[in-house]
Design an enzyme around this catalytic site. Sequence first.
Site, short mmCIF file in Angstrom:
data_model
loop_
_atom_site.label_atom_id
_atom_site.label_comp_id
_atom_site.label_asym_id
_atom_site.label_seq_id
_atom_site.Cartn_x
_atom_site.Cartn_y
_atom_site.Cartn_z
N ILE A 1 0.93 5.02 1.19
CA ILE A 1 0.29 5.92 2.14
C ILE A 1 0.85 7.32 1.96
CG2 ILE A 1 -0.11 6.44 4.57
CD1 ILE A 1 0.23 3.44 5.15
N GLU B 1 0.83 -1.21 0.00
CA GLU B 1 0.00 0.00 0.00
C GLU B 1 0.87 1.25 0.00
OE1 GLU B 1 -3.22 2.05 3.10
OE2 GLU B 1 -2.22 0.17 3.60
N ASP C 1 12.19 -2.47 15.24
CA ASP C 1 13.24 -1.56 14.77
C ASP C 1 12.69 -0.14 14.75
OD1 ASP C 1 15.65 -0.64 13.81
OD2 ASP C 1 15.31 -1.28 11.75
#
Length: 331
Positions: free
Chosen positions: A134, A132, A237
């Site tokens: 964004i 996706e 992370d």
Amino acid sequence: MVAAHVALLCFSSCISFLSPPPHRLRFSFTRPKSFTVASMSEDPIREWILSEGKATQITGIRSIGGGCINRASRYDTDAGSFFVKTNRSVGPSMFEGEALGLGAMYETGSIRVPKPFKVGPLPTGGSYIIMEYIEFGASRGDQSALGRKLAEMHKAGKSGKGFGFDVDNTIGSTPQINTWTSDWIEFYGVHRLGYQLKLARQQYGDSLIYEKGQRLVKNMAPLFDGVVIEPCLLHGDLWSGNISSDKNGEPVILDPACYYGHSEAEFGMSWCAGFGGSFYNAYFEVMPKQPGFDQRMDLYMLYHYLNHYNLFGSGYRSSAMSIIDDYLRII
């Protein structure tokens, strides 16, 4: 810290995202065996977008930067935009681990992450991941919203298998071993600190940090006295380069190194994440602080300092050794 920040830029692919493609796209990441690696073709990225991606035409492809690990591109189509990362030298396993992590975080329905769609090999060697796209906002968003949403993810993302993950993945470009383990102290001692200490000895012949580090591992159990530890889904992370916000100001996290671990381990990169008081206050409203939290923080930072030492060299050794020596004086 400036040098640390520069080095850390290699950890991520300098990613931007645009609006998500239509909701009809689906990909399941419930188990590794459900993962379908794309077949080889002349251009498997274009092939997927024009079939399963439901696009009839690709209107533009733009490079949007990258890092020392991956390259990043934006594919604009009549079905929306997609974000694609490629690596010309590493096979699909690295991106499979990333996609499984993104999928697991996405399924919690808590903090926003880019939804992964496809991982596969490139015909000329290497691999790709399609996900996706964004649209990022102008800032990293509200710290309190980030803290609350992250805590909601930790609370919702649980594992009945113990500590670990269904696949090994990477932390930067370092292998991250995620073998399922029932005991957190054992998991963290063997697969996190122990693994990094072995790498330091192998790469640099650093027997001193290895021996001192192993003494810490063998004697760190008292740091967890009175603590209830449940396997929580971790991003793994979480530094500033992997935190952003969407165009509505909602927090977004990306480029994970996911596994199920002690929730406090999520703050191991806090030395380069910029978390403030409002972040922690909001987080602890959802996930209450446990006894000895402050005393364990450096233990979780040690994993990432050791990893930076192994990735980037001796500039990080003194920070790692200082943490080890401080603990050895008190345990």
